[in-house]
Design a protein around this motif. Structure first.
Motif, PDB file in Angstrom:
ATOM      1  N   MET A  87       0.820  -1.206   0.000  1.00 18.70           N
ATOM      2  CA  MET A  87       0.000   0.000   0.000  1.00 18.70           C
ATOM      3  C   MET A  87       0.861   1.267   0.000  1.00 18.70           C
ATOM      4  N   VAL A  88       1.997   1.213   0.710  1.00 20.45           N
ATOM      5  CA  VAL A  88       2.897   2.365   0.823  1.00 20.45           C
ATOM      6  C   VAL A  88       4.308   1.886   0.467  1.00 20.45           C
ATOM      7  N   PRO A  89       4.610   1.784  -0.824  1.00 15.80           N
ATOM      8  CA  PRO A  89       5.904   1.245  -1.244  1.00 15.80           C
ATOM      9  C   PRO A  89       7.054   2.235  -1.046  1.00 15.80           C
ATOM     10  N   GLU A  90       8.240   1.680  -0.977  1.00 18.74           N
ATOM     11  CA  GLU A  90       9.454   2.492  -0.895  1.00 18.74           C
ATOM     12  C   GLU A  90       9.874   2.964  -2.280  1.00 18.74           C
ATOM     13  N   ASN A  91      10.808   3.914  -2.300  1.00 19.43           N
ATOM     14  CA  ASN A  91      11.473   4.384  -3.526  1.00 19.43           C
ATOM     15  C   ASN A  91      10.525   4.949  -4.575  1.00 19.43           C
TER      16      ASN A  91
END
Length: 140
Positions: free
Chosen positions: A71-75
Motif C-alpha cells: 500500500m505504501v511502497p518504498e522508492n
C-alpha cells in the motif's frame, strides 16, 4: 478520580508488527488501582505507530506488514523526504495512516480488550531504535 502518567521505553524491534500488551501491563502496576477507567497510550515517534488487532495468530501480523508494504511502497519518485533512507517517508505515511495512539477501557484493574485483541507496536523503519510511549491512566 485517579490519574497516572508514565513513559515506557520499548525495546528496539525489527520492522513489522509486534504485540506489546503484556510488556505494557507488566510496567503498569497502577492498573490494579483502577476499577473503571481509561488507558491512553501515545507513541512519541513519527515513523512507528500503535494499533489494536488480532493477538492469537502471528500470520495476521505478517499480513499487516505485507499489505502496508504494498500500500505504501518504498522508492517512489515523488517522495522528497529521502535523506534518512528509502524506508523513511513510507514509515511516516504508515504511521499517519495507523495513528499514534490507542485508548483502552480499564475494568477491574485490567485492560478490557476483546478475547483476540492485543496492542501492537507497528515498527515501520528497517533499523529503528528503542521507542517511547506515554501512558495516561484515568479512573476510579
Amino acid at each position: 478520580m485517579k490519574w497516572y502518567q508514565k513513559e515506557i521505553r520499548l525495546p528496539a524491534v525489527k520492522r513489522g508488527f509486534h504485540l506489546i500488551t503484556d510488556l505494557l501491563v507488566s510496567q503498569l502496576p497502577e492498573l490494579e488501582e483502577i476499577n473503571v477507567g481509561i488507558a491512553h497510550i501515545f507513541m512519541k515517534h513519527t515513523s512507528a505507530s500503535l494499533a489494536i488487532n488480532e493477538d492469537a495468530d502471528p500470520t495476521v501480523r505478517q499480513d499487516f506488514e505485507s499489505h502496508f508494504n504494498k500500500m505504501v511502497p518504498e522508492n517512489q519518485p515523488y517522495y522528497r523526504h529521502t535523506l534518512e533512507g528509502s524506508d523513511d517517508m513510507p514509515a511516516h505515511l504508515k504511521a499517519a495512516i495507523l495513528g499514534s495512539s490507542v485508548t483502552i477501557p480499564i475494568t477491574n484493574g485490567s485492560f478490557n480488550l476483546g478475547t483476540w485483541q492485543g496492542v501492537y507496536l507497528c515498527e515501520h523503519r528497517n533499523h529503528a531504535s528503542k521507542r517511547t510511549v506515554v501512558i495516561t491512566l484515568q479512573g476510579q
